[in-house]
Write an enzyme that holds these catalytic residues in place. Sequence first.
Site, PDB file in Angstrom:
ATOM      1  N   THR A  78      32.825  31.028  46.294  1.00 60.98           N
ATOM      2  CA  THR A  78      33.441  32.355  46.309  1.00 60.98           C
ATOM      3  C   THR A  78      32.347  33.405  46.534  1.00 60.98           C
ATOM      4  O   THR A  78      31.200  33.228  46.104  1.00 60.98           O
ATOM      5  CB  THR A  78      34.195  32.666  44.993  1.00 60.98           C
ATOM      6  OG1 THR A  78      33.244  32.777  43.924  1.00 60.98           O
ATOM      7  CG2 THR A  78      35.205  31.583  44.659  1.00 60.98           C
ATOM      8  N   ALA A  80      30.806  34.306  49.320  1.00 62.94           N
ATOM      9  CA  ALA A  80      29.693  33.773  50.117  1.00 62.94           C
ATOM     10  C   ALA A  80      29.326  34.698  51.271  1.00 62.94           C
ATOM     11  O   ALA A  80      28.585  34.307  52.164  1.00 62.94           O
ATOM     12  CB  ALA A  80      30.060  32.387  50.638  1.00 62.94           C
ATOM     13  N   TYR A 260      30.576  44.177  32.808  1.00 52.86           N
ATOM     14  CA  TYR A 260      29.985  43.114  33.640  1.00 52.86           C
ATOM     15  C   TYR A 260      29.342  42.048  32.761  1.00 52.86           C
ATOM     16  O   TYR A 260      29.558  40.850  32.947  1.00 52.86           O
ATOM     17  CB  TYR A 260      28.938  43.713  34.587  1.00 52.86           C
ATOM     18  CG  TYR A 260      28.115  42.659  35.300  1.00 52.86           C
ATOM     19  CD1 TYR A 260      28.543  42.103  36.504  1.00 52.86           C
ATOM     20  CD2 TYR A 260      26.906  42.204  34.766  1.00 52.86           C
ATOM     21  CE1 TYR A 260      27.793  41.125  37.146  1.00 52.86           C
ATOM     22  CE2 TYR A 260      26.156  41.225  35.391  1.00 52.86           C
ATOM     23  CZ  TYR A 260      26.600  40.691  36.586  1.00 52.86           C
ATOM     24  OH  TYR A 260      25.858  39.716  37.217  1.00 52.86           O
TER      25      TYR A 260
END
Length: 385
Positions: A78, A80, A260
């Site tokens: 994912t 990329a 995050y």
Amino acid sequence: MALQATSSFSIHREVSLKDCSLFGVPLSTHLKVDFTSRKEFNQRGALKTQAVATTTPAANIASTDGKKTLRKGTVIITGASSGLGLATAKSLAETGKWHVIMACRDFLKAERAAKSSGIAKENYTVMHLDLSSFDSVRHFVGNFRQSGQPLDVLVCNAAVYLPTAKEPMFTADGFELSVGTNHLGHFLLARLLLDDMKKSDYPSKRLIIVGSITGNTNTLAGNVPPKANLGDMRGLAGGLNGLNSSAMIDGGHFDGAKAYKDSKVCNMLMMQEFHRRFHEETGITFASLYPGCIATTGLFREHIPLFRLLFPPFQKYITKGYVSEDESGKRLAQVVSDPSLTKSGVYWSWNHNSASFENQLSEEASDVSKAQKVWEISEKLVGLA
Ligand code: LMG
Ligand code: NDP
Ligand code: PMR
């Protein structure tokens, strides 16, 4: 103050790699609990489980001289289209042993990135995936299944980091964007694709979730404010919607940098919970990693320009935690395919000679009951329970 802090960087850096009892933070004992209760998938939503092509190629194929060779592995990465994910795709594709599915939200950007990094056409496919929408995740899984390819390795790499946002932003399903994308999107994706990985006959199947040092409070980097902390997860349980619940997992005020770091804690907890629930039954290796500080990637695109200017030299010359995108890609590629990195439940890191070692997670990031709670709340939020 700056100089004092600077002089302590290298000390802590050394210590944090070898011995994680920093600042007297007690080390979490490495708990190895095997959960016997395993939940069956209860997939709701538009896309029902589709039949997987039965033509999955056998892992070993006979070559002309009669010897058996391993077929090309299929790996989904994912995010990329840039940074670590792109560098990993390149590193794996170059070996000729992998077909890389680049699962990206921006199709054109991903195609261009693959071309300009020189990834050969036959070694990659770009498929659309927007992790900030559960519908998109489910469509991606459906499309992948229709392609008839086996799934041998899944790398959950994509992430967003919104350190300067004053107000939360939200996913299509109404969850705070960082946790919604980095954790919930990947959680749904990994849960759905686990079925596909189970069907693969590849000898070393792996599910890798990218973690980070900044979510680990047993390191200096993890002690830079705001620190990760999931608290009692009242915000997560309330749906992180910023309306009748906080947008933060711990129920506090919105802070993009903390969101995050919290999402990275969830990533690392999920890897371990997958390991406890599924490793024995499936033989799949579940792992996480901190690839080093790749200070030049798009991750910092939302940060102020001064930060983006100073951060790379700060990491290169002061903390010495910097790694290039190329090097980080090689590290993650090792976790995907190196025969020596098959151990499950491990959080990999690399020392200054670029040798891999099993690192220790912080107390919170290795808390078994928190992992279970994040799992249970998350499966409700993504519609699997
Ligand atoms: C927030 O700021 C941001 O507001 C937020 O947006 C987000 O980014 C968040 O964590 C991410 O951070 C954090 C703030 C905290 O940090 C800064 O503002 C500093 C930014 C620094 C980045 C680049 C630095 C550049 C430095 C200049 C170097 C130039 C390089 C050029 C060299 C090249 C040569 C050619 O910052 C602070 O609060 C400061 C204090 C941080 C201390 C962190 C350490 C905490 C450790 C806690 C334990 C302390 C125990 C001490 C024990 C001592 C024992 C001896
Ligand atoms: P980048 O920003 O370069 O890469 C992140 C990728 O995620 C991009 O390809 C981006 O797509 C993609 N992405 C973001 N949102 C979505 C979404 N909704 N759906 C699908 N894809 C999405 O950052 P990095 O390469 O640095 O980050 C990769 C991983 O490494 C992250 O998990 C990060 O947490 C981790 N990490 C990074 C460190 C660093 O120092 N850089 C250190 C430790 C961990 P697009 O190209 O379209 O924007
Ligand atoms: Mg950090 C040994 C020291 C070390 C390492 C390896 C990192 C990695 N950082 C270290 C130390 C420090 N950083 C110190 C002492 C400071 C205060 C000056 C500092 C500051 C800092 C900021 C403001 N660092 C940051 C930020 C960010 O915005 C980055 C962040 O937190 O993103 C979530 C970040 C990072 N530092 C790292 C790494 C790997 C990051 C970013 C990426 C990530 O965790 O995914």
